[in-house]
Scaffold this motif. Structure first.
Motif, mmCIF file in Angstrom:
data_model
loop_
_atom_site.group_PDB
_atom_site.id
_atom_site.type_symbol
_atom_site.label_atom_id
_atom_site.label_comp_id
_atom_site.label_asym_id
_atom_site.label_seq_id
_atom_site.Cartn_x
_atom_site.Cartn_y
_atom_site.Cartn_z
ATOM 1 N N TYR A 12 0.870 -1.189 0.000
ATOM 2 C CA TYR A 12 0.000 0.000 0.000
ATOM 3 C C TYR A 12 0.893 1.221 0.000
ATOM 4 O O TYR A 12 1.912 1.254 0.676
ATOM 5 C CB TYR A 12 -0.865 0.060 1.263
ATOM 6 C CG TYR A 12 -1.958 -0.976 1.350
ATOM 7 C CD1 TYR A 12 -3.063 -0.904 0.507
ATOM 8 C CD2 TYR A 12 -1.902 -1.987 2.298
ATOM 9 C CE1 TYR A 12 -4.100 -1.829 0.625
ATOM 10 C CE2 TYR A 12 -2.924 -2.911 2.423
ATOM 11 C CZ TYR A 12 -4.014 -2.834 1.585
ATOM 12 O OH TYR A 12 -5.024 -3.732 1.694
ATOM 13 N N MET A 28 1.049 4.871 1.250
ATOM 14 C CA MET A 28 0.388 5.872 2.087
ATOM 15 C C MET A 28 1.217 7.140 2.072
ATOM 16 O O MET A 28 2.184 7.260 2.819
ATOM 17 C CB MET A 28 0.251 5.368 3.526
ATOM 18 C CG MET A 28 -0.842 4.332 3.687
ATOM 19 S SD MET A 28 -1.078 3.881 5.403
ATOM 20 C CE MET A 28 -1.614 5.419 6.110
ATOM 21 N N VAL A 49 3.673 0.593 2.613
ATOM 22 C CA VAL A 49 3.375 -0.404 3.643
ATOM 23 C C VAL A 49 3.287 -1.761 2.953
ATOM 24 O O VAL A 49 2.465 -1.958 2.061
ATOM 25 C CB VAL A 49 2.032 -0.093 4.348
ATOM 26 C CG1 VAL A 49 1.748 -1.144 5.412
ATOM 27 C CG2 VAL A 49 2.045 1.298 4.939
ATOM 28 N N ALA A 55 1.950 -5.020 3.075
ATOM 29 C CA ALA A 55 0.931 -5.770 3.810
ATOM 30 C C ALA A 55 1.101 -7.269 3.582
ATOM 31 O O ALA A 55 0.895 -8.064 4.492
ATOM 32 C CB ALA A 55 -0.460 -5.320 3.380
ATOM 33 N N PRO A 114 -1.884 -12.056 14.253
ATOM 34 C CA PRO A 114 -2.066 -10.782 14.931
ATOM 35 C C PRO A 114 -2.620 -9.702 14.003
ATOM 36 O O PRO A 114 -2.547 -9.821 12.783
ATOM 37 C CB PRO A 114 -0.649 -10.424 15.401
ATOM 38 C CG PRO A 114 0.270 -11.298 14.647
ATOM 39 C CD PRO A 114 -0.493 -12.489 14.195
ATOM 40 N N SER A 115 -3.130 -8.682 14.631
ATOM 41 C CA SER A 115 -3.680 -7.550 13.891
ATOM 42 C C SER A 115 -2.571 -6.921 13.030
ATOM 43 O O SER A 115 -1.438 -6.783 13.488
ATOM 44 C CB SER A 115 -4.206 -6.537 14.921
ATOM 45 O OG SER A 115 -4.975 -5.591 14.265
ATOM 46 N N GLY A 116 -2.910 -6.603 11.795
ATOM 47 C CA GLY A 116 -1.921 -5.978 10.917
ATOM 48 C C GLY A 116 -1.061 -6.983 10.176
ATOM 49 O O GLY A 116 -0.149 -6.608 9.449
ATOM 50 N N SER A 117 -1.355 -8.282 10.304
ATOM 51 C CA SER A 117 -0.497 -9.276 9.658
ATOM 52 C C SER A 117 -0.888 -9.507 8.192
ATOM 53 O O SER A 117 -0.244 -10.300 7.513
ATOM 54 C CB SER A 117 -0.542 -10.598 10.441
ATOM 55 O OG SER A 117 -1.870 -11.054 10.555
ATOM 56 N N GLY A 118 -1.929 -8.833 7.721
ATOM 57 C CA GLY A 118 -2.263 -8.902 6.293
ATOM 58 C C GLY A 118 -3.413 -9.821 5.950
ATOM 59 O O GLY A 118 -3.674 -10.082 4.775
ATOM 60 N N LYS A 119 -4.152 -10.260 6.967
ATOM 61 C CA LYS A 119 -5.248 -11.209 6.719
ATOM 62 C C LYS A 119 -6.342 -10.588 5.843
ATOM 63 O O LYS A 119 -6.770 -11.180 4.848
ATOM 64 C CB LYS A 119 -5.858 -11.672 8.063
ATOM 65 C CG LYS A 119 -4.831 -12.203 9.059
ATOM 66 C CD LYS A 119 -5.466 -12.696 10.345
ATOM 67 C CE LYS A 119 -6.168 -11.610 11.153
ATOM 68 N NZ LYS A 119 -5.277 -10.576 11.710
ATOM 69 N N SER A 120 -6.792 -9.395 6.236
ATOM 70 C CA SER A 120 -7.867 -8.761 5.460
ATOM 71 C C SER A 120 -7.406 -8.442 4.046
ATOM 72 O O SER A 120 -8.150 -8.629 3.077
ATOM 73 C CB SER A 120 -8.325 -7.470 6.145
ATOM 74 O OG SER A 120 -8.904 -7.764 7.394
ATOM 75 N N GLU A 129 -10.957 1.003 1.478
ATOM 76 C CA GLU A 129 -10.850 2.020 2.516
ATOM 77 C C GLU A 129 -12.160 2.141 3.284
ATOM 78 O O GLU A 129 -12.175 2.298 4.499
ATOM 79 C CB GLU A 129 -10.470 3.365 1.903
ATOM 80 C CG GLU A 129 -8.977 3.629 1.987
ATOM 81 C CD GLU A 129 -8.585 4.884 1.263
ATOM 82 O OE1 GLU A 129 -9.035 5.962 1.681
ATOM 83 O OE2 GLU A 129 -7.851 4.776 0.264
HETATM 84 N N1 ADP Z 1 -6.029 0.779 2.660
HETATM 85 C C1 ADP Z 1 -4.848 0.703 3.269
HETATM 86 N N2 ADP Z 1 -3.907 1.635 3.035
HETATM 87 C C2 ADP Z 1 -2.715 1.565 3.625
HETATM 88 N N3 ADP Z 1 -2.336 0.597 4.447
HETATM 89 C C3 ADP Z 1 -3.221 -0.365 4.728
HETATM 90 C C4 ADP Z 1 -4.517 -0.364 4.140
HETATM 91 N N4 ADP Z 1 -5.164 -1.458 4.604
HETATM 92 C C5 ADP Z 1 -4.304 -2.100 5.422
HETATM 93 N N5 ADP Z 1 -3.153 -1.457 5.492
HETATM 94 C C6 ADP Z 1 -1.974 -1.864 6.240
HETATM 95 O O1 ADP Z 1 -1.604 -3.145 5.789
HETATM 96 C C7 ADP Z 1 -1.231 -3.982 6.870
HETATM 97 C C8 ADP Z 1 -2.131 -5.199 6.884
HETATM 98 O O2 ADP Z 1 -3.436 -4.830 7.200
HETATM 99 P P1 ADP Z 1 -4.662 -5.831 7.218
HETATM 100 O O3 ADP Z 1 -4.641 -6.602 5.963
HETATM 101 O O4 ADP Z 1 -5.874 -5.076 7.526
HETATM 102 O O5 ADP Z 1 -4.270 -6.786 8.431
HETATM 103 P P2 ADP Z 1 -5.198 -7.633 9.388
HETATM 104 O O6 ADP Z 1 -6.518 -7.822 8.733
HETATM 105 O O7 ADP Z 1 -4.442 -8.877 9.570
HETATM 106 O O8 ADP Z 1 -5.327 -6.860 10.645
HETATM 107 C C9 ADP Z 1 -1.369 -3.118 8.116
HETATM 108 O O9 ADP Z 1 -0.094 -2.619 8.439
HETATM 109 C C10 ADP Z 1 -2.297 -2.029 7.708
HETATM 110 O O10 ADP Z 1 -2.005 -0.848 8.415
#
Ligand code: ADP
Ligand code: MG
Lengths: 229, 364
Positions: free
Chosen positions: A18, A20, A25, A27, A46-52, B359
């Motif tokens: 990503y 920013m 970043v 991900a 963990p949170s922020g590990s890229g699952k979503s 987003e």
């Molecule tokens: N739209 C976005 N723009 C910039 N960074 C993002 C965005 N979505 C997620 N991130 C970053 O990517 C990394 C992985 O996020 P995410 O996939 O949401 O992880 P999880 O679901 O495991 O918590 C995080 O560091 C998050 O801050």
């Protein structure tokens, strides 16, 4: 397709960066994953590990920065925005932590909207009625989201996600906002969908008890899949 | 299905919906009222001209149709016209503006009554004294006058001696001599009306009058009435165009603001639609349809409001203005509001269509 055939999902070397402002970043830093048709997989980490992020790419909501993603033989990396929109309509159903029902529409119209966007006729057939009965929401269809409990909203969201018979159901922390009683209902439902209808399910969760419902648990950390948590 | 979403969205924020539609409606009312006033007032002028009962009108050289301000015709021209072939009756008037769009008309009661069939008095009767004025019902209603009331104009006080039914030439009448003397036009006329012995002698009579008075403007009644139109009122068309332009701009601003806030507050919903597989075109079409509904509802309300403005005008200023309902302009006014509204929806719609779904959905 059988368990031994080509996998339904084949992810190789998937990266996502990503941007920013001035900062990049990372991900996803090289994810490899194969999923067979009919599997129920839990993804934990963990949170922020890229699952979503992984889910958004699998679901065609985001494009990959590098690597390949094959779903049912379709190469997502090579696709245009329009083609990925098509994938979302036909191959995936999303369920989110925050339910994400359209607030101005009734439960039934929320489901109907998914059918409409996919260009399918509105279901009234037996399969659909059975599914709604299975989900236990048949009597709540006329209500708008604000007058439904969290558990009911999530069950409607699941109905909406599977109404077009997607190849994959992607559930991002589906029980994250629910109490343990409702969590159990939703998790049992997903297991039922998987067992009775053969629905392939990928579910993100923080909760080990929830993960235990799945056939297989995939651990993620810092944008990679790891063998030992 | 998409229409269900459109309607439910509009209902969900019904106050915003109502106010936006109302603002669009006011624009439509503005256009339709202005047009209705133009048409109505001119139409009413035509009817009053018709009410005189003349077949031919004689106007002095080089004057405009609307606005009779000078009285340059010598009275001997009237005597001369009376002797022309086919002329049954001829009568002269002297007009004096008394401020605003209103004028007082000096008439020769005897010949004017002969030509027009005579006033129908609702109350009172013809002039008795030199300070008597005859008025029509609209003027009486607008100014709360009745027989015996005093009214001021031309720096004098006048006594209402009679109230007549409207529809003959004007709203206020004085003896012609009085108007001529008070306006320093003694022996001068503003216009001459001619009634023929036989209507089918019109062409012959027109030719005769034109031949006898080569410098004058000679019209048959129909020619004269055709000149009383929006096109011949200086500046009126331009004024209508300005109001239309303002309507487009205001409609644009109202809908822009309304749809812009709608898009901002629906970030998540737009993300959901996209997650369901909606194309940018689908998202745009939801907003465009909402806009069309707003504009059409607003226009319908605006059309209804014009009945209100017509009532108000009929009630409060019937002597000065007349408003008609002009259905031919309904589609035009609707189109104007639709145009402004769609332009207003353009940017918000574009913003929504290209909004990033992730987003919107990421705020878990
Ligand atoms: N739209 C976005 N723009 C910039 N960074 C993002 C965005 N979505 C997620 N991130 C970053 O990517 C990394 C992985 O996020 P995410 O996939 O949401 O992880 P999880 O679901 O495991 O918590 C995080 O560091 C998050 O801050
Ligand atoms: Mg997440």
């Amino acid at each position: 397709m059988s368990e031994t055939g080509a996998p339904l999902i084949e992810v190789r070397g998937l990266r996502k960066t990503y941007r920013m402002g001035e900062v990049d970043v990372q991900a996803l830093r090289g994810v490899d994953l194969s999923v067979q048709k009919g599997e129920f997989i839990a993804i934990v980490g963990p949170s922020g590990s890229g699952k979503s992020t992984l889910f958004y790419i699998l679901g065609g909501l985001a494009s990959a920065s590098a690597g390949s993603v094959l779903i049912d033989g379709h190469d997502l990396a090579a696709m245009s925005d329009q083609e990925r929109t098509q994938i979302r309509r036909e191959l995936v159903g999303f369920v989110f932590q925050r339910y994400n029902l359209l607030p101005t529409l009734s439960a039934l119209d929320n489901i109907g909207m998914a059918q409409f966007i996919a260009g399918k006729p509105r279901h009234t057939e037996g399969w659909f009625k059975q599914t709604l009965d299975l989900l236990g929401v048949s009597h709540r269809l006329g209500h708008k989201p604000q007058s439904l409990s969290g558990g009911e909203q999530q069950r409607i969201a699941i109905a909406r996600a599977i109404v077009n018979h997607p190849a994959i159901l992607l559930a991002d922390e589906p029980t994250g906002n629910l109490d343990s009683e409702n969590s159990e209902i939703v998790l049992k439902l997903m297991r039922d969908l998987n067992e009775r209808l053969g629905q392939t399910i990928l579910m993100i969760t923080h909760n080990p008890e929830a993960a235990a419902y799945a056939h297989r648990i995939v651990h993620m950390r810092d944008g990679r899949i790891v063998q030992h948590p | 299905m998409i229409n269900t979403l459109v309607i439910e969205n509009l209902k969900h924020r019904w106050v915003r919906t109502m106010l936006s539609a109302l603002a669009v409606g006011v624009q439509v009312t503005m256009i339709l009222t202005l047009v209705g006033l133009s048409y109505g007032t001119l139409e009413e002028m035509s009817q009053r001209s018709r009410g005189v009962g003349a077949d031919i009108l004689v106007r002095p050289p080089g004057t405009s149709i609307i606005g009779l301000s000078t009285a340059p015709i010598p009275e001997k021209v009237l005597d001369f016209v009376r002797k022309l072939p086919h002329v049954a009756i001829a009568t002269g008037i002297t007009v004096q503006p008394i401020g605003g769009v209103n004028s007082v008309y000096g008439i020769d009661m005897e010949s004017f009554s002969q030509m027009s069939g005579g006033f129908k008095f609702v109350a009172g009767g013809p002039f008795q004294n030199s300070d008597d004025v005859v008025i029509d019902e609209y003027w009486a209603q607008q100014n709360r006058l009745r027989v015996g009331s005093q009214t001021q104009f031309m720096n004098r006080s006048w006594r209402v001696c009679g109230v007549v039914e409207p529809g003959k030439l004007a709203r206020m009448f004085l003896p012609i001599k009085t108007v001529q003397d008070l306006s320093a036009n003694t022996g001068k006329l503003t216009m001459i009306y001619v009634k023929l012995d036989q209507p089918n002698n019109l062409q012959a009579a027109l030719a005769a009058v034109k031949n006898a008075l080569p410098d004058y403007q000679i019209y048959s009644l129909e020619e004269f009435l055709s000149l009383i139109s929006v096109n011949n009122v200086p500046g009126l068309k331009a004024f209508i165009y300005v109001v239309i332009a303002i309507s487009v701009v205001v409609g644009f601003l109202v809908v822009f603001l309304s749809m812009y806030t709608a898009v901002l507050e629906r970030t998540r919903e737009i993300g959901i639609l996209k997650a369901l597989g909606a194309t940018p075109g689908f998202v745009l079409s939801v907003l465009v349809r909402e806009t069309v509904v707003l504009a059409l509802a607003g226009s319908a309300a605006g059309i209804v409001f014009t009945y209100g403005t017509r009532w108000a005008i009929m009630h409060y200023v019937p002597g000065s203005l007349t408003q008609t309902i002009v259905p031919e302009w309904w589609p035009i006014a609707t189109l104007v509001s639709l145009t402004g509204s769609l332009f207003g929806a353009l940017y918000p719609g574009w913003k929504a269509a290209r909004q990033d779904a992730i987003e919107a959905l990421s705020y878990e």
